[in-house]
Design a protein around this motif. Sequence first.
Motif, PDB file in Angstrom:
ATOM      1  N   ASP A  81       0.833  -1.209   0.000  1.00 21.39           N
ATOM      2  CA  ASP A  81       0.000   0.000   0.000  1.00 21.39           C
ATOM      3  C   ASP A  81       0.867   1.260   0.000  1.00 21.39           C
ATOM      4  N   TYR A  82       1.949   1.236   0.795  1.00 20.44           N
ATOM      5  CA  TYR A  82       2.823   2.405   0.880  1.00 20.44           C
ATOM      6  C   TYR A  82       3.468   2.700  -0.470  1.00 20.44           C
ATOM      7  N   PHE A  83       4.083   1.688  -1.074  1.00 22.22           N
ATOM      8  CA  PHE A  83       4.773   1.921  -2.351  1.00 22.22           C
ATOM      9  C   PHE A  83       3.788   2.240  -3.480  1.00 22.22           C
ATOM     10  N   LYS A  84       2.603   1.715  -3.383  1.00 21.73           N
ATOM     11  CA  LYS A  84       1.547   2.076  -4.342  1.00 21.73           C
ATOM     12  C   LYS A  84       1.198   3.552  -4.185  1.00 21.73           C
ATOM     13  N   GLY A  85       1.097   4.010  -2.934  1.00 26.93           N
ATOM     14  CA  GLY A  85       0.719   5.391  -2.647  1.00 26.93           C
ATOM     15  C   GLY A  85       1.712   6.415  -3.143  1.00 26.93           C
ATOM     16  N   ILE A  86       3.020   6.097  -3.057  1.00 25.26           N
ATOM     17  CA  ILE A  86       4.036   7.075  -3.489  1.00 25.26           C
ATOM     18  C   ILE A  86       4.334   6.949  -4.984  1.00 25.26           C
ATOM     19  N   ASN A  87       3.613   6.058  -5.668  1.00 27.10           N
ATOM     20  CA  ASN A  87       3.781   5.889  -7.116  1.00 27.10           C
ATOM     21  C   ASN A  87       2.446   6.067  -7.837  1.00 27.10           C
ATOM     22  N   ASN A  88       1.748   7.159  -7.470  1.00 25.24           N
ATOM     23  CA  ASN A  88       0.480   7.522  -8.127  1.00 25.24           C
ATOM     24  C   ASN A  88      -0.543   6.398  -8.128  1.00 25.24           C
ATOM     25  N   ASN A  89      -0.625   5.690  -7.000  1.00 24.97           N
ATOM     26  CA  ASN A  89      -1.591   4.594  -6.827  1.00 24.97           C
ATOM     27  C   ASN A  89      -1.509   3.553  -7.944  1.00 24.97           C
ATOM     28  N   SER A  90      -0.270   3.252  -8.350  1.00 27.10           N
ATOM     29  CA  SER A  90      -0.049   2.273  -9.420  1.00 27.10           C
ATOM     30  C   SER A  90      -0.299   0.855  -8.924  1.00 27.10           C
ATOM     31  N   GLN A  91      -1.245   0.155  -9.574  1.00 28.55           N
ATOM     32  CA  GLN A  91      -1.525  -1.228  -9.222  1.00 28.55           C
ATOM     33  C   GLN A  91      -0.360  -2.144  -9.583  1.00 28.55           C
ATOM     34  N   LYS A  92       0.400  -1.761 -10.622  1.00 27.31           N
ATOM     35  CA  LYS A  92       1.569  -2.550 -11.019  1.00 27.31           C
ATOM     36  C   LYS A  92       2.633  -2.529  -9.912  1.00 27.31           C
ATOM     37  N   VAL A  93       2.822  -1.354  -9.307  1.00 29.37           N
ATOM     38  CA  VAL A  93       3.781  -1.233  -8.211  1.00 29.37           C
ATOM     39  C   VAL A  93       3.308  -2.064  -7.018  1.00 29.37           C
ATOM     40  N   PHE A  94       2.003  -2.024  -6.749  1.00 28.29           N
ATOM     41  CA  PHE A  94       1.438  -2.813  -5.660  1.00 28.29           C
ATOM     42  C   PHE A  94       1.722  -4.300  -5.881  1.00 28.29           C
ATOM     43  N   THR A  95       1.425  -4.780  -7.085  1.00 26.75           N
ATOM     44  CA  THR A  95       1.629  -6.199  -7.405  1.00 26.75           C
ATOM     45  C   THR A  95       3.100  -6.585  -7.326  1.00 26.75           C
ATOM     46  N   ALA A  96       3.968  -5.725  -7.861  1.00 21.15           N
ATOM     47  CA  ALA A  96       5.411  -6.002  -7.835  1.00 21.15           C
ATOM     48  C   ALA A  96       5.928  -6.072  -6.400  1.00 21.15           C
ATOM     49  N   THR A  97       5.445  -5.164  -5.546  1.00 23.00           N
ATOM     50  CA  THR A  97       5.868  -5.168  -4.137  1.00 23.00           C
ATOM     51  C   THR A  97       5.417  -6.436  -3.426  1.00 23.00           C
ATOM     52  N   VAL A  98       4.187  -6.862  -3.706  1.00 21.07           N
ATOM     53  CA  VAL A  98       3.671  -8.099  -3.105  1.00 21.07           C
ATOM     54  C   VAL A  98       4.510  -9.294  -3.548  1.00 21.07           C
ATOM     55  N   ILE A  99       4.845  -9.350  -4.824  1.00 19.74           N
ATOM     56  CA  ILE A  99       5.654 -10.467  -5.356  1.00 19.74           C
ATOM     57  C   ILE A  99       7.033 -10.487  -4.700  1.00 19.74           C
ATOM     58  N   ILE A 100       7.671  -9.304  -4.619  1.00 21.44           N
ATOM     59  CA  ILE A 100       8.996  -9.215  -3.995  1.00 21.44           C
ATOM     60  C   ILE A 100       8.922  -9.638  -2.531  1.00 21.44           C
ATOM     61  N   GLY A 101       7.899  -9.132  -1.811  1.00 24.82           N
ATOM     62  CA  GLY A 101       7.730  -9.486  -0.407  1.00 24.82           C
ATOM     63  C   GLY A 101       7.530 -10.972  -0.199  1.00 24.82           C
ATOM     64  N   CYS A 102       6.739 -11.588  -1.063  1.00 25.96           N
ATOM     65  CA  CYS A 102       6.474 -13.029  -0.940  1.00 25.96           C
ATOM     66  C   CYS A 102       7.702 -13.862  -1.306  1.00 25.96           C
ATOM     67  N   LEU A 103       8.462 -13.418  -2.300  1.00 32.98           N
ATOM     68  CA  LEU A 103       9.697 -14.130  -2.660  1.00 32.98           C
ATOM     69  C   LEU A 103      10.710 -14.057  -1.524  1.00 32.98           C
ATOM     70  N   LEU A 104      10.827 -12.863  -0.908  1.00 30.79           N
ATOM     71  CA  LEU A 104      11.707 -12.730   0.258  1.00 30.79           C
ATOM     72  C   LEU A 104      11.228 -13.635   1.389  1.00 30.79           C
ATOM     73  N   GLY A 105       9.908 -13.718   1.560  1.00 28.00           N
ATOM     74  CA  GLY A 105       9.337 -14.581   2.590  1.00 28.00           C
ATOM     75  C   GLY A 105       9.703 -16.038   2.375  1.00 28.00           C
ATOM     76  N   ILE A 106       9.653 -16.484   1.113  1.00 28.52           N
ATOM     77  CA  ILE A 106       9.988 -17.878   0.788  1.00 28.52           C
ATOM     78  C   ILE A 106      11.466 -18.149   1.033  1.00 28.52           C
ATOM     79  N   ILE A 107      12.317 -17.206   0.594  1.00 28.21           N
ATOM     80  CA  ILE A 107      13.770 -17.411   0.700  1.00 28.21           C
ATOM     81  C   ILE A 107      14.235 -17.348   2.152  1.00 28.21           C
ATOM     82  N   VAL A 108      13.878 -16.256   2.852  1.00 29.68           N
ATOM     83  CA  VAL A 108      14.341 -16.064   4.230  1.00 29.68           C
ATOM     84  C   VAL A 108      13.578 -16.960   5.205  1.00 29.68           C
TER      85      VAL A 108
END
Length: 425
Positions: A294-321
Amino acid sequence: MNKTKEIFINGFALFSMFFGAGNLILPPFLGKNAGDLWFWVTLGFFVTAVFIPILGILAHAKLQGTMYDFGKKVSPTFSLVYCFVVYAISIALPAPRTASVTHEMAIAPYFNTSSLLTSTVCFSLVYIFVMNRSKLLNLIGKFLTPLIILILLTIIFVGVFTTPETIQTSTFTSPLISGLLEGYQTFDAIGAVVVGGVLVISMNFKKDTSFNEKKELITKAGFIAGFGLLIIYAGLIYNGANFSSIFPENANRTQVLTSLSTQTLGSIGTIFLSVLVALACFTTAVGIITGTADYFKGINNNSQKVFTATVIIGCLLGIIVGQFDVHYIINIALPALMFIYPITIVLIILNVLPEKYSSALVFKVVVVVTFIFSIPDFLGFITKPESLSTIKNTIPLADQNLGWVLPAIFSFLIANIISKLKKPA
């Protein structure tokens, strides 16, 4: 009555928000090592795991904005960088830790599967829930937390009234400091500034609710959440000390909690606790990933692509770590916490204080000084301690990894004097 009910509902929601993996596994282990000095350890733990986080909620009650507002008096650039660092740490450490705790407490005791499989399944589900904003989360939140509280209070109650073995001697040389630093690992102060802002915005206030009414509601809800955390923490630390002679000598954090639940509720209680811990960890991970996206979406003109990319990165980090054991994740978190926690604490305190004591100059000076004097604490966990011995011996409390405290207080006083002198007569 209606207002009282609303206060308790929001207080309960706040408690749920704070209550994650670290809140469960840290206190009993701390109690085990605290032994006969459990009270002093509890006092230290209370400062960083309850008092400071609740001050963070009081700051949100005063600001009624977002996390960005916490640091904007220092400078807009600083606040953006601070928000980025905090969110990056959140998705890289406490979020993955939920999968690790889930594996060690809910999967490994019953199934012979890999931790990588657990973290993959966990964060695949997290991705689905975050992307769909499922209403099921609200249902889980409503029924899950009361069950966890009920079971934990039962464990605490049974433990308190069970005749203990002889409480062991503490392994801590500075129990107050040990408790204070272990409180960092709950991430509750960071949680206060991260999720507190989301809570303020998402509360269903009536249109005619004034600023002061909102402030009163958030403040009282914060005290309710803080009281709940204090009871749970103190009870788990005390029981960890109470049963310290029964736990295996080299037991890790999750093993101590599991053993404690077995000693008090038996094997059925342990199974039930494991399931609830897994669900609590899952909802915590969803909350962290959603808030960050939500935060990164908010500072990028409410971009849904940024929201999705952040979720993917967060989940990949979750799997790895998340495939690593809890103890390892806690160890790698320490340098990051020593770096960001002092700054978070001073921002919370400065935002709670009256405006006349917290001018923009005071914010700038105190934050810069805190940053500089927390560097040795940060470096102490990534370099050899001997290389920092001169600095550590020069700065008061530096040996306890609290070298920033006195300089922050001193700079606060000096900056306030300068601010007063600058004001026209």
